[in-house]
Design a protein around this motif. Structure first.
Motif, PDB file in Angstrom:
ATOM      1  N   ASN A 123       0.865  -1.177   0.000  1.00  0.00           N
ATOM      2  CA  ASN A 123       0.000   0.000   0.000  1.00  0.00           C
ATOM      3  C   ASN A 123       0.901   1.226   0.000  1.00  0.00           C
ATOM      4  O   ASN A 123       1.554   1.526   1.005  1.00  0.00           O
ATOM      5  N   LEU A 124       0.951   1.942  -1.122  1.00  0.00           N
ATOM      6  CA  LEU A 124       1.834   3.096  -1.254  1.00  0.00           C
ATOM      7  C   LEU A 124       1.542   4.204  -0.252  1.00  0.00           C
ATOM      8  O   LEU A 124       2.415   5.006   0.054  1.00  0.00           O
ATOM      9  N   LEU A 125       0.342   4.265   0.269  1.00  0.00           N
ATOM     10  CA  LEU A 125      -0.023   5.342   1.192  1.00  0.00           C
ATOM     11  C   LEU A 125       0.490   5.130   2.607  1.00  0.00           C
ATOM     12  O   LEU A 125       0.394   6.015   3.444  1.00  0.00           O
ATOM     13  N   LEU A 126       1.050   3.943   2.884  1.00  0.00           N
ATOM     14  CA  LEU A 126       1.526   3.634   4.231  1.00  0.00           C
ATOM     15  C   LEU A 126       3.046   3.538   4.307  1.00  0.00           C
ATOM     16  O   LEU A 126       3.601   2.712   5.036  1.00  0.00           O
ATOM     17  N   GLY A 127       3.732   4.360   3.559  1.00  0.00           N
ATOM     18  CA  GLY A 127       5.188   4.434   3.646  1.00  0.00           C
ATOM     19  C   GLY A 127       5.880   3.127   3.322  1.00  0.00           C
ATOM     20  O   GLY A 127       5.792   2.626   2.200  1.00  0.00           O
ATOM     21  N   THR A 152       1.932   8.493   4.149  1.00  0.00           N
ATOM     22  CA  THR A 152       3.060   9.028   3.397  1.00  0.00           C
ATOM     23  C   THR A 152       3.407   8.040   2.288  1.00  0.00           C
ATOM     24  O   THR A 152       3.220   6.836   2.447  1.00  0.00           O
ATOM     25  N   MET A 153       3.890   8.559   1.189  1.00  0.00           N
ATOM     26  CA  MET A 153       4.324   7.705   0.094  1.00  0.00           C
ATOM     27  C   MET A 153       5.841   7.525   0.101  1.00  0.00           C
ATOM     28  O   MET A 153       6.395   6.894  -0.786  1.00  0.00           O
ATOM     29  N   GLU A 154       6.503   8.045   1.124  1.00  0.00           N
ATOM     30  CA  GLU A 154       7.959   7.959   1.241  1.00  0.00           C
ATOM     31  C   GLU A 154       8.361   6.742   2.064  1.00  0.00           C
ATOM     32  O   GLU A 154       7.746   6.438   3.078  1.00  0.00           O
ATOM     33  N   LEU A 155       9.394   6.088   1.614  1.00  0.00           N
ATOM     34  CA  LEU A 155       9.982   4.998   2.390  1.00  0.00           C
ATOM     35  C   LEU A 155      10.887   5.591   3.459  1.00  0.00           C
ATOM     36  O   LEU A 155      11.498   6.643   3.255  1.00  0.00           O
ATOM     37  N   SER A 156      11.010   4.894   4.582  1.00  0.00           N
ATOM     38  CA  SER A 156      11.936   5.333   5.628  1.00  0.00           C
ATOM     39  C   SER A 156      13.364   5.188   5.109  1.00  0.00           C
ATOM     40  O   SER A 156      13.645   4.458   4.149  1.00  0.00           O
ATOM     41  N   LYS A 157      14.274   5.863   5.762  1.00  0.00           N
ATOM     42  CA  LYS A 157      15.687   5.833   5.370  1.00  0.00           C
ATOM     43  C   LYS A 157      16.220   4.399   5.336  1.00  0.00           C
ATOM     44  O   LYS A 157      16.899   4.002   4.384  1.00  0.00           O
ATOM     45  N   GLU A 158      15.914   3.607   6.384  1.00  0.00           N
ATOM     46  CA  GLU A 158      16.430   2.229   6.458  1.00  0.00           C
ATOM     47  C   GLU A 158      15.949   1.381   5.290  1.00  0.00           C
ATOM     48  O   GLU A 158      16.711   0.591   4.726  1.00  0.00           O
ATOM     49  N   ILE A 159      14.684   1.526   4.927  1.00  0.00           N
ATOM     50  CA  ILE A 159      14.112   0.707   3.849  1.00  0.00           C
ATOM     51  C   ILE A 159      14.607   1.200   2.495  1.00  0.00           C
ATOM     52  O   ILE A 159      14.963   0.399   1.620  1.00  0.00           O
ATOM     53  N   LYS A 160      14.669   2.507   2.320  1.00  0.00           N
ATOM     54  CA  LYS A 160      15.147   3.085   1.060  1.00  0.00           C
ATOM     55  C   LYS A 160      16.582   2.643   0.771  1.00  0.00           C
ATOM     56  O   LYS A 160      16.930   2.366  -0.376  1.00  0.00           O
ATOM     57  N   GLU A 161      17.401   2.550   1.813  1.00  0.00           N
ATOM     58  CA  GLU A 161      18.796   2.116   1.637  1.00  0.00           C
ATOM     59  C   GLU A 161      18.900   0.648   1.237  1.00  0.00           C
ATOM     60  O   GLU A 161      19.826   0.263   0.532  1.00  0.00           O
ATOM     61  N   LYS A 162      17.967  -0.190   1.679  1.00  0.00           N
ATOM     62  CA  LYS A 162      18.023  -1.634   1.405  1.00  0.00           C
ATOM     63  C   LYS A 162      17.326  -2.032   0.103  1.00  0.00           C
ATOM     64  O   LYS A 162      17.574  -3.120  -0.423  1.00  0.00           O
ATOM     65  N   LEU A 163      16.457  -1.175  -0.418  1.00  0.00           N
ATOM     66  CA  LEU A 163      15.680  -1.525  -1.605  1.00  0.00           C
ATOM     67  C   LEU A 163      16.553  -1.886  -2.810  1.00  0.00           C
ATOM     68  O   LEU A 163      16.275  -2.888  -3.486  1.00  0.00           O
ATOM     69  N   PRO A 164      17.634  -1.148  -3.115  1.00  0.00           N
ATOM     70  CA  PRO A 164      18.470  -1.554  -4.265  1.00  0.00           C
ATOM     71  C   PRO A 164      19.048  -2.966  -4.121  1.00  0.00           C
ATOM     72  O   PRO A 164      19.130  -3.705  -5.104  1.00  0.00           O
TER      73      PRO A 164
END
Length: 161
Positions: A11-15, A127-139
């Protein structure tokens, strides 16, 4: 017809809960031509169509498995898990119910789940933004999925002497 599908759930609306959708948005351009990349949203029983159509389904999803936030997990699903013992994400009951029905109908393909532990999600903070920890691991998660589907698409040729 392709025999493998990558399905991003969330769900994009839940970060962080939307990481599966963010992953398939990036994978759409990078996946081999013979692999279907699907934005699955929060599908529940609609997953049954993919279970029937594909030999292998790779699910990308946020997970809650009591690990450290940001941990990447991967596991195969051989059968529907005990719903009371497993929690994946905000839409997990529908996903797990779909697995149970697919198993009962004997249509479960090979299923592999790739996910990132997201910890607690604040359902009052949209929010549609990922947290810092998740954004760093996504790649890294995307790299793992791409490696798997590219290896299947281009199996190593063996030479017999």
């Amino acid at each position: 017809m392709t025999n493998t599908a990558i399905i991003g759930l969330g769900n994009l609306l839940l970060g962080d809960e939307g990481l599966g959708i963010k992953a398939v948005q990036e994978l759409t351009e990078e996946a081999p031509d013979n692999v279907s990349v699907i934005d699955g949203g929060t599908p529940g029983f609609r997953l049954l169509n993919s279970f029937e159509e594909y030999e292998k389904v790779i699910i990308i999803d946020a997970v809650k498995m009591q690990k450290e936030k940001g941990d990447i997990v991967e596991f195969k699903v051989n059968k529907a898990p005990d719903i009371e013992k497993l929690s994946l994400s905000a839409h997990d009951i529908d996903f797990l119910d779909a697995l149970a029905v697919g198993e009962e109908m004997e249509i479960l393909p090979e299923i592999k789940v790739y996910g990132i532990e997201i910890g607690k999600v604040d359902r009052t903070n949209y929010t549609m933004e990922l947290s810092k920890e998740i954004k760093e691991k996504l790649p890294k998660l995307i790299e793992k999925v791409l490696s798997e589907v590219k290896n299947e698409s281009n199996p190593q040729k063996t030479h017999n002497n």
